[in-house]
Motif scaffolding. Structure first.
Motif, PDB file in Angstrom:
ATOM      1  N   PRO A  78     -34.148 -61.308  31.345  1.00  0.00           N
ATOM      2  CA  PRO A  78     -32.923 -60.805  30.724  1.00  0.00           C
ATOM      3  C   PRO A  78     -31.751 -60.794  31.685  1.00  0.00           C
ATOM      4  CG  PRO A  78     -34.522 -59.033  31.070  1.00  0.00           C
ATOM      5  CD  PRO A  78     -35.211 -60.320  31.384  1.00  0.00           C
ATOM      6  N   VAL A 109     -36.047 -63.235  36.950  1.00  0.00           N
ATOM      7  CA  VAL A 109     -36.849 -62.047  37.193  1.00  0.00           C
ATOM      8  C   VAL A 109     -37.885 -62.395  38.249  1.00  0.00           C
ATOM      9  CG1 VAL A 109     -38.575 -60.502  36.219  1.00  0.00           C
ATOM     10  CG2 VAL A 109     -36.552 -61.078  34.902  1.00  0.00           C
ATOM     11  N   ARG A 110     -37.969 -61.551  39.255  1.00  0.00           N
ATOM     12  CA  ARG A 110     -38.957 -61.819  40.306  1.00  0.00           C
ATOM     13  C   ARG A 110     -40.155 -60.907  40.099  1.00  0.00           C
ATOM     14  NH1 ARG A 110     -39.762 -63.915  45.456  1.00  0.00           N
ATOM     15  NH2 ARG A 110     -37.913 -65.165  45.148  1.00  0.00           N
ATOM     16  N   ALA A 111     -41.285 -61.503  40.011  1.00  0.00           N
ATOM     17  CA  ALA A 111     -42.516 -60.730  39.889  1.00  0.00           C
ATOM     18  C   ALA A 111     -43.313 -60.903  41.160  1.00  0.00           C
ATOM     19  CB  ALA A 111     -43.336 -61.220  38.711  1.00  0.00           C
ATOM     20  N   THR A 112     -43.812 -59.793  41.679  1.00  0.00           N
ATOM     21  CA  THR A 112     -44.609 -59.882  42.885  1.00  0.00           C
ATOM     22  C   THR A 112     -46.037 -59.472  42.576  1.00  0.00           C
ATOM     23  OG1 THR A 112     -43.914 -57.663  43.449  1.00  0.00           O
ATOM     24  CG2 THR A 112     -42.701 -59.454  44.460  1.00  0.00           C
ATOM     25  N   VAL A 113     -46.941 -60.277  43.001  1.00  0.00           N
ATOM     26  CA  VAL A 113     -48.349 -59.978  42.794  1.00  0.00           C
ATOM     27  C   VAL A 113     -49.090 -60.249  44.092  1.00  0.00           C
ATOM     28  CG1 VAL A 113     -48.356 -60.490  40.337  1.00  0.00           C
ATOM     29  CG2 VAL A 113     -48.781 -62.316  41.949  1.00  0.00           C
ATOM     30  N   VAL A 171     -48.053 -62.836  31.773  1.00  0.00           N
ATOM     31  CA  VAL A 171     -47.596 -61.451  31.570  1.00  0.00           C
ATOM     32  C   VAL A 171     -46.155 -61.297  32.054  1.00  0.00           C
ATOM     33  CG1 VAL A 171     -47.988 -59.044  32.261  1.00  0.00           C
ATOM     34  CG2 VAL A 171     -49.916 -60.483  31.609  1.00  0.00           C
ATOM     35  N   THR A 172     -45.833 -61.966  33.144  1.00  0.00           N
ATOM     36  CA  THR A 172     -44.468 -61.872  33.662  1.00  0.00           C
ATOM     37  C   THR A 172     -43.476 -62.521  32.694  1.00  0.00           C
ATOM     38  OG1 THR A 172     -45.325 -61.889  35.903  1.00  0.00           O
ATOM     39  CG2 THR A 172     -43.000 -62.354  35.649  1.00  0.00           C
ATOM     40  N   TYR A 217     -42.955 -60.086  30.029  1.00  0.00           N
ATOM     41  CA  TYR A 217     -42.114 -59.001  30.564  1.00  0.00           C
ATOM     42  C   TYR A 217     -40.647 -59.423  30.561  1.00  0.00           C
ATOM     43  CZ  TYR A 217     -40.361 -55.555  33.951  1.00  0.00           C
ATOM     44  OH  TYR A 217     -39.642 -54.571  34.587  1.00  0.00           O
ATOM     45  N   ALA A 231     -39.029 -56.738  28.328  1.00  0.00           N
ATOM     46  CA  ALA A 231     -38.895 -55.515  29.136  1.00  0.00           C
ATOM     47  C   ALA A 231     -37.643 -54.724  28.768  1.00  0.00           C
ATOM     48  CB  ALA A 231     -38.882 -55.861  30.618  1.00  0.00           C
ATOM     49  N   GLN A 237     -43.511 -50.555  33.087  1.00  0.00           N
ATOM     50  CA  GLN A 237     -44.264 -51.207  34.170  1.00  0.00           C
ATOM     51  C   GLN A 237     -45.770 -50.986  33.984  1.00  0.00           C
ATOM     52  OE1 GLN A 237     -43.521 -52.828  37.229  1.00  0.00           O
ATOM     53  NE2 GLN A 237     -41.335 -53.017  36.858  1.00  0.00           N
ATOM     54  N   PHE A 287     -47.276 -53.069  31.160  1.00  0.00           N
ATOM     55  CA  PHE A 287     -47.488 -54.486  31.476  1.00  0.00           C
ATOM     56  C   PHE A 287     -48.598 -54.661  32.515  1.00  0.00           C
ATOM     57  CE2 PHE A 287     -43.583 -55.115  29.153  1.00  0.00           C
ATOM     58  CZ  PHE A 287     -43.769 -56.371  28.587  1.00  0.00           C
ATOM     59  N   CYS A 288     -48.738 -53.700  33.397  1.00  0.00           N
ATOM     60  CA  CYS A 288     -49.865 -53.771  34.340  1.00  0.00           C
ATOM     61  C   CYS A 288     -51.184 -53.673  33.579  1.00  0.00           C
ATOM     62  CB  CYS A 288     -49.770 -52.660  35.386  1.00  0.00           C
ATOM     63  SG  CYS A 288     -48.498 -52.956  36.615  1.00  0.00           S
ATOM     64  N   HIS A 318     -51.865 -56.912  32.008  1.00  0.00           N
ATOM     65  CA  HIS A 318     -52.327 -57.882  32.999  1.00  0.00           C
ATOM     66  C   HIS A 318     -53.813 -57.734  33.280  1.00  0.00           C
ATOM     67  CE1 HIS A 318     -52.720 -59.297  37.306  1.00  0.00           C
ATOM     68  NE2 HIS A 318     -52.346 -60.375  36.673  1.00  0.00           N
TER      69      HIS A 318
END
Lengths: 192, 75
Positions: free
Chosen positions: A8, A12-16, A33-34, A37, A41, A63, A66-67, A70
């Motif tokens: 949006p 979007v940065r997703a960290t895993v 999932v990201t 999101y 989101a 959060q 979505f976790c 996941h």
């Protein structure tokens, strides 16, 4: 590992830590999932904010939802069920947070009608008294009625989707909406 | 539905939309996926997982360890 996906806010940065399955591939749960999101989101965080009136709590609830998705993703047969699942999880999170807010507040000063500030100090001045009154009345409704009203009239979900998110029957949604509207009308002093 | 009901819905929609719009797309934080540590099982809302002695039962009494039968006694 970091993933940059359209979201949006542009990116979007997703960290895993360690993706399960093929890292970065379409079958990677983190990627799927990201992406979900990134798409939902904003709407879900707004929904949570309307429900709990606490921005940080709303972000945390989304959060966590979505976790949870996941973790469930590898066993999720029908991926089309992902959004209803996460919507339900957000509602569950809102219920818990709402209870926690009331418990904390009533333990402190015995006031059960606790309402956290919905708007920031800056925007509080811009929020009309009427809007505050409506939201305050909304928080006084039983959880089921509150959720049904918000899902139906704020998110514009159908009765079927509302029932799916709340995990109740369509008939129960209908009655919750009717009772919720009647109660809200009464609280707002409107004529029936 | 009556007009008053419509008014209630509209007021609700207006108030909820106004509140929702205080969150803008740029405000959404990145998704932080927490993966379970090796040897630990991720349980939503729970940071503590049972130790090797098993879970605790109601009232803090130690529960029985699952999946193991007592070793047969001598003889």
């Amino acid at each position: 590992m970091s993933l940059d996906l359209p979201g949006p806010a542009g990116r979007v940065r997703a960290t895993v830590g360690e993706p399960a399955g093929g890292p970065g591939g379409p079958g990677d749960p983190a990627v799927a999932v990201t992406a979900l999101y990134a798409e939902h989101a904003l709407g879900l965080t707004r929904l949570a904010l309307v429900m709990v009136r606490d921005r940080q709590a709303a972000e945390d609830i989304v959060q966590d939802a979505f976790c949870g998705l996941h973790r469930l993703w590898p066993g999720l047969r029908d991926k089309n069920r992902a959004l209803p699942y996460v919507r339900s999880a957000v509602l569950n999170g809102c219920r818990s947070e709402f209870r926690r807010q009331r418990r904390d507040r009533s333990g402190r000063d015995g006031y059960e009608g606790y309402l956290p500030p919905a708007w920031s100090a800056e925007s509080e001045a811009e929020a009309s008294a009427e809007r505050r009154e409506v939201l305050q009345a909304l928080t006084r409704l039983p959880a089921r009625q509150r959720e049904a009203l918000v899902l139906r009239f704020y998110l514009d979900l159908s009765e079927a989707d509302t029932a799916d998110a709340m995990r109740i029957s369509r008939g129960t949604v209908k009655s919750a909406v009717a009772r919720g509207l009647a109660a809200l009308r009464k609280l707002l002093g409107e004529q029936s | 539905m009556t007009g008053t009901t419509g008014t209630t819905q509209e007021r609700l929609r207006d108030a909820a939309t106004a509140l929702g719009q205080t969150i803008q797309p740029g405000d959404i934080p990145p998704l932080r996926l927490r993966l379970p540590e090796p040897g630990r099982r991720a349980v939503p809302g729970r940071e503590v997982v049972p130790g090797p002695g098993g879970t605790q039962g109601p009232g803090g009494t130690p529960g029985r360890r699952r999946g193991r039968r007592p070793a047969p006694g001598p003889g």
